[in-house]
Motif scaffolding. Structure first.
Motif, short mmCIF file in Angstrom:
data_model
loop_
_atom_site.label_atom_id
_atom_site.label_comp_id
_atom_site.label_asym_id
_atom_site.label_seq_id
_atom_site.Cartn_x
_atom_site.Cartn_y
_atom_site.Cartn_z
N MET A 1 0.85 -1.20 0.00
CA MET A 1 0.00 0.00 0.00
C MET A 1 0.88 1.25 0.00
O MET A 1 1.94 1.28 0.64
CB MET A 1 -0.92 0.00 1.24
CG MET A 1 -1.85 1.21 1.32
SD MET A 1 -2.85 1.27 2.83
CE MET A 1 -4.03 -0.03 2.50
N ASN A 2 0.44 2.27 -0.70
CA ASN A 2 1.11 3.56 -0.68
C ASN A 2 1.18 4.07 0.76
O ASN A 2 0.20 4.01 1.50
CB ASN A 2 0.30 4.52 -1.56
CG ASN A 2 0.92 5.89 -1.65
OD1 ASN A 2 1.05 6.60 -0.67
ND2 ASN A 2 1.27 6.27 -2.87
N ILE A 3 2.33 4.60 1.18
CA ILE A 3 2.50 4.97 2.58
C ILE A 3 1.58 6.10 2.99
O ILE A 3 1.13 6.16 4.14
CB ILE A 3 3.98 5.32 2.88
CG1 ILE A 3 4.20 5.49 4.39
CG2 ILE A 3 4.42 6.55 2.12
CD1 ILE A 3 3.88 4.26 5.21
N SER A 4 1.26 7.01 2.08
CA SER A 4 0.33 8.09 2.42
C SER A 4 -1.04 7.52 2.78
O SER A 4 -1.66 7.92 3.78
CB SER A 4 0.21 9.06 1.24
OG SER A 4 -0.67 10.12 1.55
N ASP A 5 -1.53 6.57 1.97
CA ASP A 5 -2.80 5.92 2.27
C ASP A 5 -2.72 5.14 3.58
O ASP A 5 -3.68 5.12 4.36
CB ASP A 5 -3.21 4.99 1.13
CG ASP A 5 -3.56 5.74 -0.14
OD1 ASP A 5 -4.05 6.87 -0.04
OD2 ASP A 5 -3.33 5.18 -1.24
N TYR A 6 -1.59 4.50 3.80
CA TYR A 6 -1.43 3.69 5.01
C TYR A 6 -1.46 4.55 6.26
O TYR A 6 -2.12 4.22 7.25
CB TYR A 6 -0.13 2.89 4.95
CG TYR A 6 0.07 2.01 6.15
CD1 TYR A 6 -0.63 0.81 6.27
CD2 TYR A 6 0.93 2.38 7.17
CE1 TYR A 6 -0.48 0.01 7.38
CE2 TYR A 6 1.10 1.58 8.29
CZ TYR A 6 0.40 0.39 8.39
OH TYR A 6 0.54 -0.40 9.49
N LEU A 7 -0.73 5.66 6.24
CA LEU A 7 -0.67 6.53 7.42
C LEU A 7 -2.06 7.07 7.76
O LEU A 7 -2.42 7.20 8.93
CB LEU A 7 0.30 7.69 7.18
CG LEU A 7 1.78 7.31 7.00
CD1 LEU A 7 2.61 8.54 6.70
CD2 LEU A 7 2.32 6.60 8.24
N LEU A 135 -7.64 5.40 -3.82
CA LEU A 135 -6.82 4.42 -3.13
C LEU A 135 -6.35 3.36 -4.13
O LEU A 135 -7.11 2.92 -4.98
CB LEU A 135 -7.65 3.75 -2.02
CG LEU A 135 -6.97 2.69 -1.17
CD1 LEU A 135 -5.95 3.34 -0.24
CD2 LEU A 135 -8.02 1.95 -0.34
N GLU A 136 -5.07 2.95 -4.01
CA GLU A 136 -4.50 1.94 -4.91
C GLU A 136 -4.03 0.73 -4.09
O GLU A 136 -2.88 0.68 -3.66
CB GLU A 136 -3.34 2.54 -5.70
CG GLU A 136 -3.73 3.70 -6.59
CD GLU A 136 -2.54 4.31 -7.29
OE1 GLU A 136 -2.36 4.06 -8.51
OE2 GLU A 136 -1.78 5.04 -6.64
N PRO A 137 -4.89 -0.23 -3.86
CA PRO A 137 -4.54 -1.38 -3.01
C PRO A 137 -3.34 -2.17 -3.53
O PRO A 137 -2.62 -2.79 -2.74
CB PRO A 137 -5.82 -2.23 -3.03
CG PRO A 137 -6.91 -1.29 -3.43
CD PRO A 137 -6.28 -0.32 -4.35
N GLU A 138 -3.13 -2.19 -4.83
CA GLU A 138 -2.05 -3.02 -5.40
C GLU A 138 -0.74 -2.25 -5.55
O GLU A 138 0.18 -2.71 -6.22
CB GLU A 138 -2.48 -3.56 -6.77
CG GLU A 138 -3.76 -4.38 -6.74
CD GLU A 138 -3.67 -5.54 -5.76
OE1 GLU A 138 -2.61 -6.22 -5.75
OE2 GLU A 138 -4.63 -5.76 -5.00
N PHE A 139 -0.64 -1.08 -4.93
CA PHE A 139 0.56 -0.26 -5.04
C PHE A 139 1.77 -1.03 -4.52
O PHE A 139 1.71 -1.66 -3.47
CB PHE A 139 0.37 1.03 -4.24
CG PHE A 139 1.46 2.04 -4.43
CD1 PHE A 139 1.36 3.02 -5.42
CD2 PHE A 139 2.59 2.03 -3.62
CE1 PHE A 139 2.36 3.96 -5.58
CE2 PHE A 139 3.60 2.97 -3.79
CZ PHE A 139 3.48 3.93 -4.78
#
Length: 485
Positions: A1-7, A135-139
């Motif tokens: 996951m992209n870290i921005s989305d994760y945070l 959101l890009e789950p496969e990032f």
């Protein structure tokens, strides 16, 4: 996951403020929405995997820009807003950056030859952008998220490449061992272009906590007032912050901080005398000694507060998810009493140095990060730093750690700070020089007084041959001491 989305995974819809303080405030929801719109703009304008400079003081502008760059799939290159033009131009050319998020005050000083987005421009982009990047789950989390350039003295700075997964791993670990939660409010005096400062941003966004941004630590009175005004539960600093607070005046020790749950210290060794002084003055505030490197995203080890008195002087053991060992010149693990180099392994270890495969191969070997820090261990496996490899002083063939001498000097009443280094000597090869900062309002200390004090606690060859007094010790933009390499 992209870290921005994760945070922002659990906090993106929160109406509470992520940013608090006398200058500005901004909610999690606003920051999430604005960074997502900015990410969409950057994706459409630049595509992905482009290096983008970010040069600004700690601010909502920095945070929105940072998260937007990361979410867009591009690479953030955060720089010190006090950077000189030659240094800026070097990194701009080195990274082939075509665009930069640069605050107006920096832009006016540098006059950079690059497309700049300032505070007003980013406002215009967010207002005009109708779409948010989804959101890009496969990032791919192994992609480079940021390049942090480490400060160099005799050599050019190296760009540490950190992946989205590196940041995720270190953030999860920090949140876990410090037990950071949505009720926490961190006073931030560390700059975000520095990995220690960034770790505060990452961990509190992830946990849903808040940040009080303080870019004027030098005004101690207002800093202490804000700690109480905004009910801060945490404070993080490098050694110079604690030394100034404890010995520059009596204000800190005479102020009560009813909301402060814990403090953390990293960015170099804080001598035991200062740790004792803090704990004696504030016995109810948890004090965490930590150790890390930019090459490890931020954090490698910590000493739990409950172990502080028993293991005073130790940097503790590896944080969750990190394996540490101390090895001799042959790569064998040392036994208590021996000295070796600290090696680290974990998901937080950098991808490597930007366009520098030689240095990368020298620093990461067989999956282990060679830190360049020398240490000993005790019978329980706790690690004690002795020196950087390059700091060791050789006096008449005897190896001397400057940290050992500094530890003694700061025990002397009236000493605020000191720095010990080698100077050339025709007879001994190297001699020891001590630069000392004293409290001018106290008893006058002479060079002979200091030498006698050291002689009462150290072997004769460890007593400084030269002592000079200064009003302050040179520190870099993050507050860490500047020593010759």
């Amino acid at each position: 996951m992209n870290i921005s989305d994760y945070l922002l995974e659990n906090s993106s819809s929160l109406e509470k403020n992520l940013v608090l303080g006398p200058r500005e405030s901004k909610s999690f929801k606003s920051i999430s929405e604005e960074s997502a719109k900015l990410a969409n703009y950057l994706r459409n304008k630049l595509g992905q995997n482009k290096n983008i400079l970010l040069v600004a003081q700690n601010s909502a502008f920095f945070i929105v820009s940072y998260l937007g760059i990361l979410k867009s799939g591009n690479i953030c290159v955060p720089l010190n807003p006090g950077i000189e033009k030659d240094g800026f131009d070097f990194i701009k050319e080195r990274t082939n950056s075509e665009i930069g998020f640069i605050s107006d005050i920096v832009k006016n000083r540098l006059n950079p030859n690059i497309e700049c987005i300032n505070e007003y421009n980013i406002f215009e982009i967010i207002i005009s952008e109708s779409q948010s990047l989804a959101l890009e789950p496969e990032f791919d989390g192994e992609r480079i998220a940021e390049i942090i350039f480490t400060s160099g003295s005799t050599a050019l700075p190296k760009g540490v490449m950190l992946s989205h997964n590196n940041i995720k791993a270190n953030t999860d670990s920090i949140v876990q061992y410090l037990d950071i939660n949505e009720k926490d409010i961190m006073m931030v005096v560390l700059p975000f272009f520095y990995c220690y400062g960034l770790s505060l941003l990452h961990s509190h966004i992830r946990a849903g906590g808040s940040l009080v941004l303080n870019n004027n630590f030098i005004f101690l009175g207002s800093t202490f007032n804000d700690l109480n005004k905004y009910e801060c539960t945490g404070f993080a600093g490098v050694p110079s912050h604690f030394q100034i607070m404890l010995r520059k005046s009596d204000l800190f020790k005479n102020t009560k901080f009813p909301f402060l749950r814990y403090v953390t210290q990293a960015g170099g060794k804080l001598h035991n005398a200062f740790i004792r002084e803090f704990v004696e003055s504030f016995p109810k505030i948890m004090f965490f000694v930590m150790y890390g490197q930019t090459e490890a995203t931020a954090r490698l080890s910590y000493l739990p507060s409950i172990m502080l008195k028993k293991k005073l002087g130790s940097i503790g053991m590896g944080i969750p998810g990190v394996e540490l060992k101390v090895v001799d010149d042959k790569g064998m693990s040392i036994v208590p009493g021996e000295t070796g180099e600290i090696l680290a392994r974990g998901k937080n270890i950098m991808l490597g140095y930007f366009e520098d495969p030689k240095s990368t191969a020298e620093t990461i070997r067989n999956g282990w990060l060679y830190t360049g820090d020398l240490a000993t261990i005790d019978e329980d496996g706790y690690i004690y730093l002795t020196a950087r490899k390059k700091e060791i002083i050789k006096v008449g063939g005897k190896r001397v750690s400057p940290k050992e001498i500094e530890e003694v000097i700061v025990m002397m009443a009236g000493v605020i700070d000191c720095s010990v280094e080698a100077i050339d000597d025709e007879l001994l090869g190297e001699a020891i020089k001590a630069t000392v900062v004293i409290n001018e309002s106290g008893k006058k200390i002479t060079a002979e007084d200091l030498k006698q004090f050291c002689g009462s606690k150290l072997s004769s060859y460890k007593v400084p041959s030269y002592v000079i007094f200064k009003e302050s010790i040179a520190v870099n933009s993050t507050g860490k001491k500047v020593k010759p390499i």
